[in-house]
Design a protein around this motif. Structure first.
Motif, mmCIF file in Angstrom:
data_model
loop_
_atom_site.group_PDB
_atom_site.id
_atom_site.type_symbol
_atom_site.label_atom_id
_atom_site.label_comp_id
_atom_site.label_asym_id
_atom_site.label_seq_id
_atom_site.Cartn_x
_atom_site.Cartn_y
_atom_site.Cartn_z
ATOM 1 N N THR A 87 0.833 -1.207 0.000
ATOM 2 C CA THR A 87 0.000 0.000 0.000
ATOM 3 C C THR A 87 0.864 1.252 0.000
ATOM 4 O OG1 THR A 87 -1.781 -1.155 1.161
ATOM 5 C CG2 THR A 87 -1.791 1.245 1.249
ATOM 6 N N VAL A 88 1.898 1.254 0.823
ATOM 7 C CA VAL A 88 2.792 2.427 0.859
ATOM 8 C C VAL A 88 3.495 2.605 -0.482
ATOM 9 C CG1 VAL A 88 4.845 3.408 1.935
ATOM 10 C CG2 VAL A 88 3.115 2.266 3.349
ATOM 11 N N LEU A 89 4.111 1.547 -0.999
ATOM 12 C CA LEU A 89 4.850 1.652 -2.261
ATOM 13 C C LEU A 89 3.912 1.912 -3.437
ATOM 14 C CD1 LEU A 89 7.374 -1.302 -1.743
ATOM 15 C CD2 LEU A 89 7.809 1.152 -1.471
ATOM 16 N N GLY A 90 2.770 1.230 -3.460
ATOM 17 C CA GLY A 90 1.827 1.427 -4.555
ATOM 18 C C GLY A 90 1.237 2.816 -4.568
ATOM 19 N N THR A 91 0.965 3.374 -3.386
ATOM 20 C CA THR A 91 0.438 4.744 -3.313
ATOM 21 C C THR A 91 1.469 5.745 -3.795
ATOM 22 O OG1 THR A 91 -1.000 4.138 -1.457
ATOM 23 C CG2 THR A 91 -0.537 6.478 -1.779
ATOM 24 N N LEU A 92 2.724 5.568 -3.387
ATOM 25 C CA LEU A 92 3.778 6.471 -3.857
ATOM 26 C C LEU A 92 3.953 6.375 -5.370
ATOM 27 C CD1 LEU A 92 6.462 5.928 -1.052
ATOM 28 C CD2 LEU A 92 4.931 7.894 -1.352
ATOM 29 N N SER B 73 -9.726 4.804 -1.152
ATOM 30 C CA SER B 73 -9.117 3.972 -2.188
ATOM 31 C C SER B 73 -7.840 3.324 -1.675
ATOM 32 C CB SER B 73 -8.827 4.810 -3.439
ATOM 33 O OG SER B 73 -7.875 5.819 -3.161
ATOM 34 N N ILE B 74 -7.109 4.000 -0.801
ATOM 35 C CA ILE B 74 -5.927 3.389 -0.194
ATOM 36 C C ILE B 74 -6.343 2.208 0.680
ATOM 37 C CG2 ILE B 74 -4.032 3.769 1.430
ATOM 38 C CD1 ILE B 74 -3.855 6.629 0.435
ATOM 39 N N ALA B 75 -7.415 2.394 1.446
ATOM 40 C CA ALA B 75 -7.915 1.286 2.273
ATOM 41 C C ALA B 75 -8.389 0.133 1.399
ATOM 42 C CB ALA B 75 -9.050 1.782 3.170
ATOM 43 N N ALA B 76 -9.069 0.457 0.295
ATOM 44 C CA ALA B 76 -9.511 -0.606 -0.622
ATOM 45 C C ALA B 76 -8.320 -1.341 -1.222
ATOM 46 C CB ALA B 76 -10.383 -0.006 -1.723
ATOM 47 N N ALA C 118 -15.923 -5.093 2.372
ATOM 48 C CA ALA C 118 -15.358 -3.874 2.949
ATOM 49 C C ALA C 118 -14.601 -3.062 1.912
ATOM 50 C CB ALA C 118 -14.441 -4.234 4.114
ATOM 51 N N ALA C 119 -13.849 -3.748 1.033
ATOM 52 C CA ALA C 119 -13.123 -3.041 -0.024
ATOM 53 C C ALA C 119 -14.081 -2.383 -1.007
ATOM 54 C CB ALA C 119 -12.198 -4.009 -0.758
ATOM 55 N N SER C 120 -15.176 -3.052 -1.333
ATOM 56 C CA SER C 120 -16.157 -2.480 -2.250
ATOM 57 C C SER C 120 -16.803 -1.238 -1.647
ATOM 58 C CB SER C 120 -17.219 -3.525 -2.595
ATOM 59 O OG SER C 120 -16.642 -4.645 -3.227
ATOM 60 N N LEU C 121 -17.130 -1.317 -0.362
ATOM 61 C CA LEU C 121 -17.723 -0.154 0.299
ATOM 62 C C LEU C 121 -16.741 1.007 0.358
ATOM 63 C CD1 LEU C 121 -19.632 -1.892 3.248
ATOM 64 C CD2 LEU C 121 -20.594 -0.947 1.138
ATOM 65 N N ALA C 122 -15.470 0.693 0.646
ATOM 66 C CA ALA C 122 -14.460 1.756 0.686
ATOM 67 C C ALA C 122 -14.263 2.379 -0.684
ATOM 68 C CB ALA C 122 -13.140 1.194 1.208
ATOM 69 N N SER C 123 -14.253 1.549 -1.734
ATOM 70 C CA SER C 123 -14.103 2.076 -3.086
ATOM 71 C C SER C 123 -15.301 2.937 -3.488
ATOM 72 C CB SER C 123 -13.927 0.919 -4.071
ATOM 73 O OG SER C 123 -13.775 1.394 -5.386
ATOM 74 N N LYS C 124 -16.500 2.497 -3.093
ATOM 75 C CA LYS C 124 -17.701 3.279 -3.396
ATOM 76 C C LYS C 124 -17.678 4.609 -2.673
ATOM 77 C CE LYS C 124 -22.754 2.981 -3.391
ATOM 78 N NZ LYS C 124 -23.922 2.119 -3.047
ATOM 79 N N LEU C 125 -17.236 4.594 -1.411
ATOM 80 C CA LEU C 125 -17.130 5.834 -0.653
ATOM 81 C C LEU C 125 -16.119 6.766 -1.287
ATOM 82 C CD1 LEU C 125 -17.839 7.516 1.840
ATOM 83 C CD2 LEU C 125 -16.090 6.254 3.108
ATOM 84 N N SER C 126 -15.011 6.189 -1.783
ATOM 85 C CA SER C 126 -14.007 6.999 -2.460
ATOM 86 C C SER C 126 -14.579 7.636 -3.721
ATOM 87 C CB SER C 126 -12.788 6.137 -2.826
ATOM 88 O OG SER C 126 -11.849 6.873 -3.552
ATOM 89 N N GLY C 127 -15.394 6.889 -4.467
ATOM 90 C CA GLY C 127 -16.014 7.439 -5.673
ATOM 91 C C GLY C 127 -16.958 8.566 -5.363
ATOM 92 N N VAL C 128 -17.739 8.434 -4.275
ATOM 93 C CA VAL C 128 -18.657 9.490 -3.891
ATOM 94 C C VAL C 128 -17.904 10.745 -3.483
ATOM 95 C CG1 VAL C 128 -20.397 10.150 -2.177
ATOM 96 C CG2 VAL C 128 -20.480 7.886 -3.221
ATOM 97 N N ARG C 129 -16.820 10.569 -2.736
ATOM 98 C CA ARG C 129 -16.020 11.725 -2.341
ATOM 99 C C ARG C 129 -15.359 12.383 -3.547
ATOM 100 N NH1 ARG C 129 -12.910 10.425 3.391
ATOM 101 N NH2 ARG C 129 -14.786 10.124 4.649
#
Length: 272
Positions: A80-85, A190-193, A253-264
């Protein structure tokens, strides 16, 4: 006026039913037989939870499960750290030299057969004379899952309006502070997803782990595979049911986090 919704035709219903049955009927049968009281996996002997008790009393299986959880957590965090960077570099540095090469190398594990990836990592660890165990499996899983995290985070970054960061910098923030205060909260789902996706992939992996693990450090999929080769035991059905349940929770949980990211992201986007 909005067009009326089309009803599902009998053909579509039949195709959908057959498709879902093809995908999930074997899992349903496995879950049902995990509660089978009989020692023979193909003979129904009534309902029982004895095989779940057998699993929680099996020290070797519990150690393998603990190994998989530790590898999954550490590799998912590192990925997650490396992929986000990496996603930030690709999204915020469109014109830097070597971007195309960097992007291609980052996303290569997405299409690379796992056998080739596992064999390559094995040769690397042998060449470095590294003792295979927890850390080699963790590094291998980080290599595998980092590109998935980068894909998820980059898609969210590309949908955000950069003028929000520019406005924060106009108000006196440094680029780093503007990113932390404005952009990071918007891409956090999206990072959490991405972390959950990386953890799921690590928990499921068998091929790469079999190349990079060593004596006494077998993950749960490797342990299950070695047991199945000697014959399917009812305990295996119980273990697989627990894995299916855990992965289902992570995916939801990942789907919900991704959906929340899309709404934001839609909220942060400028109006047309």
């Amino acid at each position: 006026m909005a067009a009326p919704l089309k009803r599902l035709s009998p053909f579509n219903v039949t195709a959908l039913t057959l498709g879902l049955a093809f995908l999930y009927l074997p899992m349903v049968i496995l879950v049902i037989y995990s509660f089978n009281a009989s020692r023979l996996v193909t003979v129904w002997g009534g309902w029982s939870t004895r095989w779940y008790s057998e699993f929680f009393n099996d020290r070797a299986m519990l150690e393998a499960a603990w190994m998989s959880l530790r590898v999954g957590a550490v590799s998912a965090t590192a990925a997650t750290v490396l992929g986000t960077l990496a996603a930030i570099a690709l999204s915020r540095g469109e014109a830097f030299r070597g971007r195309t090469l960097f992007s291609g190398m980052l996303y290569a594990p997405l299409v690379m057969p796992e056998v080739i990836t596992g064999l390559s990592l094995l040769l690397l660890f042998v060449g470095l004379n590294a003792e295979r165990g927890f850390w080699t499996v963790t590094i291998a899983h980080t290599t595998l899952t980092m590109c998935f995290v980068a894909t998820v985070v980059q898609s969210r970054l590309s949908a955000l309006d950069r003028s929000l960061e520019e406005a924060a910098m106009d108000l006196g923030c440094s680029p780093a502070r503007a990113f932390v205060a404005v952009t990071l909260p918007l891409i956090l789902p999206s990072i959490a997803a991405g972390w959950m996706l990386a953890f799921t992939l690590s928990l499921d992996d068998l091929v790469i782990a079999s190349f990079t693990t060593g004596p006494g450090s077998a993950t749960l999929p490797i342990r299950i595979y070695s047991e199945v080769r000697l014959g399917v035991k009812p305990e295996i059905n119980a273990i697989c049911t627990l894995i299916i349940g855990a992965i289902a929770v992570v995916i939801v949980a990942a789907s919900l986090a991704s959906k929340l990211s899309g709404v934001r992201g839609e909220t942060a986007a400028p109006p047309l």
